[in-house]
Design a protein around this motif. Sequence first.
Motif, PDB file in Angstrom:
ATOM      1  N   ASP A 120       0.634  -1.420   0.275  1.00 29.44           N
ATOM      2  CA  ASP A 120       0.224   0.434   0.248  1.00 29.44           C
ATOM      3  C   ASP A 120       0.843   0.800   0.096  1.00 29.44           C
ATOM      4  O   ASP A 120       1.896   1.570   1.011  1.00 29.44           O
ATOM      5  N   PRO A 121       1.144   1.792  -1.345  1.00 26.74           N
ATOM      6  CA  PRO A 121       1.298   3.541  -1.438  1.00 26.74           C
ATOM      7  C   PRO A 121       1.026   4.124  -0.407  1.00 26.74           C
ATOM      8  O   PRO A 121      -0.422   4.776   0.219  1.00 26.74           O
ATOM      9  N   THR A 122       1.616   5.200   0.195  1.00 23.76           N
ATOM     10  CA  THR A 122       1.296   6.519   1.050  1.00 23.76           C
ATOM     11  C   THR A 122       1.353   7.396   0.245  1.00 23.76           C
ATOM     12  O   THR A 122       1.106   8.820   0.308  1.00 23.76           O
ATOM     13  N   GLU A 123       1.763   7.819  -0.665  1.00 21.43           N
ATOM     14  CA  GLU A 123       1.951   8.358  -1.291  1.00 21.43           C
ATOM     15  C   GLU A 123       0.867   9.446  -1.669  1.00 21.43           C
ATOM     16  O   GLU A 123      -0.367   8.658  -2.446  1.00 21.43           O
ATOM     17  N   ASP A 137      13.354  -5.753   4.924  1.00 15.37           N
ATOM     18  CA  ASP A 137      11.663  -6.873   6.060  1.00 15.37           C
ATOM     19  C   ASP A 137      11.268  -6.353   4.880  1.00 15.37           C
ATOM     20  O   ASP A 137       9.513  -6.944   4.706  1.00 15.37           O
ATOM     21  N   SER A 138      10.914  -4.913   4.676  1.00 16.63           N
ATOM     22  CA  SER A 138       9.621  -4.689   3.333  1.00 16.63           C
ATOM     23  C   SER A 138      10.303  -4.494   2.099  1.00 16.63           C
ATOM     24  O   SER A 138      12.145  -3.687   2.116  1.00 16.63           O
ATOM     25  N   MET A 139       9.748  -3.777   1.077  1.00 17.24           N
ATOM     26  CA  MET A 139      10.328  -3.446  -0.110  1.00 17.24           C
ATOM     27  C   MET A 139       9.083  -2.556  -0.664  1.00 17.24           C
ATOM     28  O   MET A 139       7.789  -3.020  -0.151  1.00 17.24           O
ATOM     29  N   TYR A 140       9.678  -1.400  -1.154  1.00  9.93           N
ATOM     30  CA  TYR A 140       8.650  -1.090  -1.644  1.00  9.93           C
ATOM     31  C   TYR A 140       8.541  -0.436  -3.700  1.00  9.93           C
ATOM     32  O   TYR A 140      10.195  -0.436  -3.373  1.00  9.93           O
ATOM     33  N   PHE A 141       7.675  -0.005  -4.359  1.00  7.36           N
ATOM     34  CA  PHE A 141       7.603  -0.108  -5.555  1.00  7.36           C
ATOM     35  C   PHE A 141       7.547   1.765  -5.629  1.00  7.36           C
ATOM     36  O   PHE A 141       5.899   2.280  -5.107  1.00  7.36           O
ATOM     37  N   PRO A 142       7.831   2.058  -6.893  1.00  5.23           N
ATOM     38  CA  PRO A 142       6.927   3.741  -6.906  1.00  5.23           C
ATOM     39  C   PRO A 142       5.378   3.887  -6.866  1.00  5.23           C
ATOM     40  O   PRO A 142       4.558   4.594  -6.322  1.00  5.23           O
ATOM     41  N   ASP A 143       5.441   2.725  -7.734  1.00  6.22           N
ATOM     42  CA  ASP A 143       3.554   2.685  -7.896  1.00  6.22           C
ATOM     43  C   ASP A 143       2.514   3.086  -7.463  1.00  6.22           C
ATOM     44  O   ASP A 143       2.756   5.042  -8.163  1.00  6.22           O
ATOM     45  N   VAL A 144       1.437   3.481  -8.407  1.00 13.79           N
ATOM     46  CA  VAL A 144       0.076   4.214  -8.450  1.00 13.79           C
ATOM     47  C   VAL A 144      -0.828   4.472  -7.327  1.00 13.79           C
ATOM     48  O   VAL A 144      -0.833   3.133  -6.955  1.00 13.79           O
ATOM     49  N   PRO A 145      -0.696   5.273  -6.383  1.00 12.33           N
ATOM     50  CA  PRO A 145      -1.392   5.049  -5.139  1.00 12.33           C
ATOM     51  C   PRO A 145      -3.372   4.436  -5.372  1.00 12.33           C
ATOM     52  O   PRO A 145      -3.250   4.871  -6.604  1.00 12.33           O
ATOM     53  N   ARG A 146      -3.391   3.599  -4.056  1.00 12.73           N
ATOM     54  CA  ARG A 146      -4.824   2.696  -3.995  1.00 12.73           C
ATOM     55  C   ARG A 146      -5.823   3.989  -4.246  1.00 12.73           C
ATOM     56  O   ARG A 146      -6.943   3.432  -5.061  1.00 12.73           O
ATOM     57  N   THR A 147      -5.581   4.978  -3.950  1.00 16.25           N
ATOM     58  CA  THR A 147      -6.428   5.745  -3.870  1.00 16.25           C
ATOM     59  C   THR A 147      -6.328   6.679  -5.019  1.00 16.25           C
ATOM     60  O   THR A 147      -7.725   8.269  -5.358  1.00 16.25           O
ATOM     61  N   HIS A 148      -5.544   6.243  -6.669  1.00 20.20           N
ATOM     62  CA  HIS A 148      -5.746   7.458  -7.054  1.00 20.20           C
ATOM     63  C   HIS A 148      -7.351   7.931  -7.857  1.00 20.20           C
ATOM     64  O   HIS A 148      -7.948   6.752  -8.531  1.00 20.20           O
ATOM     65  N   ALA A 189       0.642  -7.309 -17.525  1.00 23.86           N
ATOM     66  CA  ALA A 189       1.965  -6.585 -17.799  1.00 23.86           C
ATOM     67  C   ALA A 189       2.382  -5.144 -17.764  1.00 23.86           C
ATOM     68  O   ALA A 189       2.771  -4.563 -17.367  1.00 23.86           O
ATOM     69  N   MET A 190       1.062  -4.804 -18.321  1.00 27.06           N
ATOM     70  CA  MET A 190       0.596  -2.800 -17.809  1.00 27.06           C
ATOM     71  C   MET A 190       0.724  -2.019 -16.636  1.00 27.06           C
ATOM     72  O   MET A 190       1.226  -1.993 -16.225  1.00 27.06           O
ATOM     73  N   TYR A 191       0.199  -3.519 -16.294  1.00 25.24           N
ATOM     74  CA  TYR A 191      -0.137  -3.087 -14.516  1.00 25.24           C
ATOM     75  C   TYR A 191       1.733  -3.251 -13.932  1.00 25.24           C
ATOM     76  O   TYR A 191       1.427  -2.163 -13.286  1.00 25.24           O
ATOM     77  N   GLN A 192       2.445  -4.282 -13.961  1.00 23.82           N
ATOM     78  CA  GLN A 192       3.533  -3.521 -13.972  1.00 23.82           C
ATOM     79  C   GLN A 192       4.498  -2.500 -14.077  1.00 23.82           C
ATOM     80  O   GLN A 192       5.117  -2.269 -13.229  1.00 23.82           O
ATOM     81  N   LEU A 193       3.801  -1.900 -15.456  1.00 22.64           N
ATOM     82  CA  LEU A 193       4.432  -0.808 -15.916  1.00 22.64           C
ATOM     83  C   LEU A 193       4.302   0.461 -14.820  1.00 22.64           C
ATOM     84  O   LEU A 193       5.628   1.287 -14.845  1.00 22.64           O
ATOM     85  N   LEU A 194       2.858   0.078 -14.686  1.00 23.93           N
ATOM     86  CA  LEU A 194       2.448   1.193 -14.088  1.00 23.93           C
ATOM     87  C   LEU A 194       2.900   1.136 -12.581  1.00 23.93           C
ATOM     88  O   LEU A 194       3.252   2.291 -11.302  1.00 23.93           O
ATOM     89  N   LYS A 195       3.393  -0.476 -12.170  1.00 22.98           N
ATOM     90  CA  LYS A 195       3.178   0.110 -10.554  1.00 22.98           C
ATOM     91  C   LYS A 195       5.191   0.278  -9.851  1.00 22.98           C
ATOM     92  O   LYS A 195       5.660   1.180  -9.438  1.00 22.98           O
ATOM     93  N   LYS A 196       5.585   0.154 -11.856  1.00 22.75           N
ATOM     94  CA  LYS A 196       7.559   0.660 -11.850  1.00 22.75           C
ATOM     95  C   LYS A 196       7.242   2.261 -12.006  1.00 22.75           C
ATOM     96  O   LYS A 196       7.737   3.176 -12.308  1.00 22.75           O
ATOM     97  N   ARG A 197       6.325   2.755 -11.899  1.00 25.96           N
ATOM     98  CA  ARG A 197       6.037   4.026 -12.998  1.00 25.96           C
ATOM     99  C   ARG A 197       7.119   4.488 -14.136  1.00 25.96           C
ATOM    100  O   ARG A 197       7.996   5.459 -14.486  1.00 25.96           O
ATOM    101  N   HIS A 198       6.974   3.642 -14.901  1.00 27.73           N
ATOM    102  CA  HIS A 198       7.997   3.469 -16.042  1.00 27.73           C
ATOM    103  C   HIS A 198       7.781   2.851 -16.760  1.00 27.73           C
ATOM    104  O   HIS A 198       7.247   1.500 -17.576  1.00 27.73           O
ATOM    105  N   VAL A 199       7.272   2.978 -18.124  1.00 25.36           N
ATOM    106  CA  VAL A 199       7.369   2.592 -19.581  1.00 25.36           C
ATOM    107  C   VAL A 199       8.180   1.968 -19.779  1.00 25.36           C
ATOM    108  O   VAL A 199       8.408   0.304 -20.387  1.00 25.36           O
ATOM    109  N   ALA A 200       9.920   1.338 -19.950  1.00 30.84           N
ATOM    110  CA  ALA A 200      10.580   1.072 -20.074  1.00 30.84           C
ATOM    111  C   ALA A 200      12.037   1.052 -19.250  1.00 30.84           C
ATOM    112  O   ALA A 200      13.060   1.584 -19.241  1.00 30.84           O
ATOM    113  N   PRO A 201      11.637   0.041 -18.061  1.00 29.07           N
ATOM    114  CA  PRO A 201      13.079   0.602 -16.904  1.00 29.07           C
ATOM    115  C   PRO A 201      14.368  -0.919 -17.506  1.00 29.07           C
ATOM    116  O   PRO A 201      15.735   0.298 -17.443  1.00 29.07           O
TER     117      PRO A 201
END
Length: 553
Positions: free
Chosen positions: A107-110, A278-289, A457-469
Amino acid sequence: MPLEGPARIVSELTSRGYNAEREAVTRIAATENPATTLEAVLEDLPDDALVVRSEHVDSLLERAPVSDGARTTDPIGSPTDDGSDSGESPIDDGSGSSESSAGDGPDPTEPSTRDTSPSTGDERPTSRPTAAGGPVETRGVQEGSGRSADPLERSLEIAGDMTGESTGTGEYGDFVSVFRDRLERLGSKLRGRVNHRPATAIQSMPGGSEAGMVGLVNDVRSTASGHWLIELEDATGTFPWLVMKDREYADLVDELLYDEVVAMEGTLADDSGIAFVDSMYFPDVPRTHEPTTADRHVQAALISDVHVGSQEFMSEAWNRFADWLHTPEAQHVEYLLIAGDMVEGVGVYPNQDEELDVVDIYEQYEAFNERLKQVPGDIEIVMIPGNHDAVRLAEPQPGFDEELRGIMSAHDARIVSNPSTVTLEGVSVLMYHGVSLDEVIAELPEEKASYDDPHRAMYQLLKKRHVAPQFGGHTRLAPEEKDYLIMEEVPDIFHTGHVHKLGFGKYHNVLAINSGCWQSQTDFQKSVNIQPDAGFAPIVDLDTLDVTVQKFS
Ligand code: D5M
Ligand code: FE
Ligand code: ZN
């Protein structure tokens, strides 16, 4: 042969090199003798006109209201024969409403980031000179008319178009700049979530301390005992992070791509040479978007991979699509987005020439231009290049050069870079051709990314906030001073193509659509058993972000 319906009128105009506004076609069709009217309109048209507009028809009808049959049957607009002519009405395949996905990230907090920054690119309210306000406007809204709204209500803004902005030389310094920019901008979305320290500072913290770091994924290795060692890199150096195989985060390791930006938190080993995650975070799209929607009922058709010039280009399906756009059913479709691979190109893959219908690249674009002419002249078109197009292969790909723009000019389409963001009446659409999807699909487990569900696969790019990492793999990337491939803002819609599969769904309320293609199965696809989804047009309601799929094959 009588010209009884709009589709016939459009094909007649196209065959003579004209593009037409839907309203103009509707008005010609509504006259007693459409064939005569059409001839008279063309006769009357200014020499430099490429598009037959409704005011051309009006001006003729006003001046010669009763001559040779060019007279409206009912100026106040009883429904006329317009659009029920083709007998080829497309089938709605029922896969209509957009599915939702809960997504699967931490859960992102952004806070939600709406695009409030002024767009960087060109901005023009789309106000083509059409019938708006003209003397025949009341007739213009007759039932069945192609005109659904005042074009002044439209708005279309482009951001992130890097055409003409490329400064990269491909030298070492560019790699340093692009990675620094990526770490800075994507890192800023993560720094609030972990108590981060630079790599070198972590090395000198006492054993057993809690540490956090934001960095680029530099290496991922499995250890002899089945754990995962992930090396993160920041501006100061690298630090190794160990994900134990039985920890909940182990499942996320197989989502990692090289060069993406992540944050990790954990406990330092006694010698401070490694940290246990202990924890790992991706830039991600906020769930509340919360996506923005249009204020009126207006639709956009999202397509890609037309591949004109290929023997497998589906000409008939395209004709049906174009005819459909002229019908009342499509009256709310006011935008057409094309996400790359306009033409088949030459020399893109080995032995590709054996399947070419048009062998000259410029002739391919001329043929594509003819296809654009079939599209109603009052639809706004935005297009980006793909890997089959005649622009540099490395991403970001600038929009087409002047010569190709000249060839594709019949429709006044907006031509922008791959990727670019186009905002239609407040709804932002990130358009990206999608070459990195092959990579995401190859690297990630089947359930997270596959050709059958390209939107995952597109969801993964959204999660990484990058179209071609990932650098150095499938996708060719051109290092620039700035990383144009970052999703700085969360788009409302993410539109890709390339894999020739239709799929859509929502990730944290962002609509992801991969739009299929207009090319039937190629020999290569047969050899690897890819069944393309060819001849579909996903149509998005910009006021609700609902999707309906129109089938033309
Ligand atoms: O890509 C269409 C899809 O097919 C995309 O997933 C790549 C894949 N493809 C097609 N031809 C080849 C060859 N020859 N090698 C590897 N992958 C291929 P498009 O960009 O339309 O060709
Ligand atoms: Fe393609
Ligand atoms: Zn492609």
